[in-house]
Design a protein around this motif. Structure first.
Motif, short mmCIF file in Angstrom:
data_model
loop_
_atom_site.label_atom_id
_atom_site.label_comp_id
_atom_site.label_asym_id
_atom_site.label_seq_id
_atom_site.Cartn_x
_atom_site.Cartn_y
_atom_site.Cartn_z
N SER A 64 0.84 -1.20 0.00
CA SER A 64 0.00 0.00 0.00
C SER A 64 0.87 1.25 0.00
N ALA A 65 1.89 1.26 0.87
CA ALA A 65 2.78 2.43 0.95
C ALA A 65 3.56 2.62 -0.34
N ALA A 66 3.97 1.52 -0.97
CA ALA A 66 4.70 1.63 -2.23
C ALA A 66 3.82 2.24 -3.31
N TYR A 67 2.56 1.83 -3.36
CA TYR A 67 1.66 2.43 -4.33
C TYR A 67 1.41 3.90 -4.00
N ASN A 68 1.26 4.21 -2.72
CA ASN A 68 1.03 5.60 -2.32
C ASN A 68 2.22 6.50 -2.66
N HIS A 69 3.37 5.90 -2.86
CA HIS A 69 4.58 6.67 -3.16
C HIS A 69 4.50 7.32 -4.54
N ASN A 70 4.10 6.57 -5.55
CA ASN A 70 4.15 7.18 -6.89
C ASN A 70 2.97 6.84 -7.81
N PHE A 71 2.09 5.92 -7.38
CA PHE A 71 0.89 5.56 -8.14
C PHE A 71 1.19 4.99 -9.53
N LEU A 72 2.44 4.63 -9.78
CA LEU A 72 2.82 4.23 -11.14
C LEU A 72 2.75 2.72 -11.35
N ASN A 73 3.05 1.96 -10.32
CA ASN A 73 3.09 0.51 -10.45
C ASN A 73 1.78 -0.11 -9.95
N ASP A 74 1.59 -1.37 -10.24
CA ASP A 74 0.36 -2.04 -9.81
C ASP A 74 0.55 -2.72 -8.45
N TYR A 75 1.29 -2.06 -7.57
CA TYR A 75 1.51 -2.61 -6.24
C TYR A 75 0.20 -2.79 -5.49
N TYR A 76 -0.81 -2.02 -5.83
CA TYR A 76 -2.10 -2.14 -5.15
C TYR A 76 -2.70 -3.54 -5.32
N LYS A 77 -2.33 -4.25 -6.38
CA LYS A 77 -2.87 -5.60 -6.57
C LYS A 77 -2.39 -6.55 -5.47
N THR A 78 -1.11 -6.42 -5.11
CA THR A 78 -0.60 -7.24 -4.00
C THR A 78 -1.20 -6.78 -2.69
N ALA A 79 -1.39 -5.48 -2.54
CA ALA A 79 -2.07 -4.97 -1.35
C ALA A 79 -3.49 -5.50 -1.26
N ASP A 80 -4.19 -5.54 -2.39
CA ASP A 80 -5.55 -6.11 -2.41
C ASP A 80 -5.54 -7.55 -1.91
N ARG A 81 -4.57 -8.31 -2.37
CA ARG A 81 -4.47 -9.73 -1.99
C ARG A 81 -4.27 -9.86 -0.48
N ALA A 82 -3.38 -9.03 0.06
CA ALA A 82 -3.11 -9.07 1.50
C ALA A 82 -4.33 -8.64 2.30
#
Length: 401
Positions: A64-82
């Motif tokens: 979540s924090a990684a996505y909040n950093h730049n909104f560029l990557n799909d890190y939110y998908k892993t956050a969704d899973r968690a």
């Protein structure tokens, strides 16, 4: 110095990408859901290992924090899973709170209520809310705050009792791990309840929550920071009588910046001044654990006095941030050097250059500590990813949302 800091930021931007790539590549459990409970030495997967609430919650916070950093990557998908796995498998819908572990299929295993685990679940949920604006995440975070306050808060002496049975009855053994003293109040739990409550305040500026954050900071100022050595005292009974047997250099330097951050979050000018003063005192105390190679020793046992000559991954990550923060506060070049040297140590001895991520740690001769996990109940992407994010932010990179 501008070039030096720019290089520092670029190296940690790249390292953050490497860390996150490791976890998305290796840790996702495609068979049973969530994440693999343990990845051992040599990146050996243990697909039937128990799954820990702390690991799942730290993955939730990290991505979540990684996505909040730049909104560029799909890190939110892993956050969704968690997030989905935390909600469906770790929450105790009958008694409240979260289980310590579930089995590899997500069934309750160790059902004790360790407040440390509730704090990390809360921390992850609040960062996920900032990432996805999930009403459920905020609702559950507030629920965990209410649960901790109902069962763990000590209205007579202040602070929080460490652990309970599944139904919130008292426990004989309250320890997070076998090496801990079996005491009712611990520095570690208080530090991470404070961290979680501070992140909750960013999305839910409730007055009672602010009072509790103030109380937690004062717990550190009045009880937990030793007024003579300025190291943290780790264990206490319910009346704040200290059981002072060990110095944890990593916690010293972690608390140095987290206390200041909490005071700044609630905007209390008196506490901001006090925590800034203590950030420097804690940093000086932590620097006693620095070795000539730039690494931070793990712990110093006090009774009898014995230095544990190991350098674990997480104190190095906290050293990078805590000493950098001390440099920002004081302007003293030595603290910047300590932060840079800590990163150099990590780069030289802890990065698994072949497979990714950081090793658990090395011994005094820089040989790898045998048999330690790359992922597990304790080994996670939270400390090192957070160090990267903090340095990126503090050196002028795109700020965290």
């Amino acid at each position: 110095m501008k070039k030096e800091l720019s290089l520092f930021r670029k190296e940690l931007e790249l390292e953050l990408e490497h860390i996150l790539a490791y976890w998305t590549r290796h840790a996702v459990d495609e068979v049973n859901g969530g994440f693999i409970g343990r990845i051992g030495a040599g990146d050996k997967l243990h697909p039937k290992a128990p799954k820990g609430a702390v690991l799942n919650s730290r993955i939730l916070w990290t991505f979540s924090a990684a996505y909040n950093h730049n909104f560029l990557n799909d890190y939110y998908k892993t956050a969704d899973r968690a997030f989905v796995y935390l909600v469906h498998h770790f929450f105790d819908n009958e008694n409240g709170g979260v289980y310590w572990t579930v089995d590899y299929k997500g069934r309750p295993l160790d059902t004790k209520k360790q407040i440390y685990a509730l704090a990390f679940a809360l921390y992850g949920l609040t960062e996920y809310y900032r990432c996805r604006e999930s009403a459920l995440a905020k609702e559950l975070a507030v629920h965990l705050f209410t649960t901790i306050e109902q069962h763990s808060y000590d209205p007579a002496k202040g602070g929080y009792i460490d652990a309970f049975a599944r139904d919130w009855q008292p426990l004989e053994d309250l320890r997070l791990s076998a090496k801990d003293a079996n005491e009712k109040k611990t520095m570690n739990t208080h530090l991470h309840v404070l961290e979680a409550y501070s992140n909750l305040y960013r999305i839910w500026p409730d007055e009672k929550l602010k009072q509790r954050i103030t109380g937690l900071i004062n717990n550190f100022l009045q009880h937990i920071i030793d007024p003579v050595s300025h190291h943290l005292i780790l264990f206490f009974d319910e009346n704040w009588r200290a059981n002072n047997t060990v110095v944890s250099y990593g916690h010293d330097i972690e608390a140095a910046w987290l206390l200041q951050e909490a005071a700044e979050t609630i905007g209390d000018p008196v506490l901001i001044r006090k925590t800034k003063d203590n950030a420097l005192l804690l940093a000086r105390a932590a620097s006693e654990g620095l070795d000539t190679d730039g690494g931070l020793w793990y712990e110093l046992e006090l009774k009898p006095r014995h230095l544990i000559k190991e350098k674990h991954w997480w104190p190095q990550a906290e050293a990078i941030v805590g000493f950098f923060n001390a440099w920002q506060l004081s302007g003293e070049r030595q603290y910047l050097d300590y932060a840079l040297d800590a990163w150099s140590f990590v780069r030289e001895y802890l990065l698994d250059k072949a497979n990714g991520e950081w090793l658990w740690g090395v011994k005094g001769d820089h040989s790898v500590m045998p048999g330690q996990d790359k992922a597990g109940i304790w080994k996670c992407p939270y400390h090192n990813s957070r160090a990267c994010l903090e340095i990126i932010r503090r050196t002028g990179g795109q700020p965290v949302k």
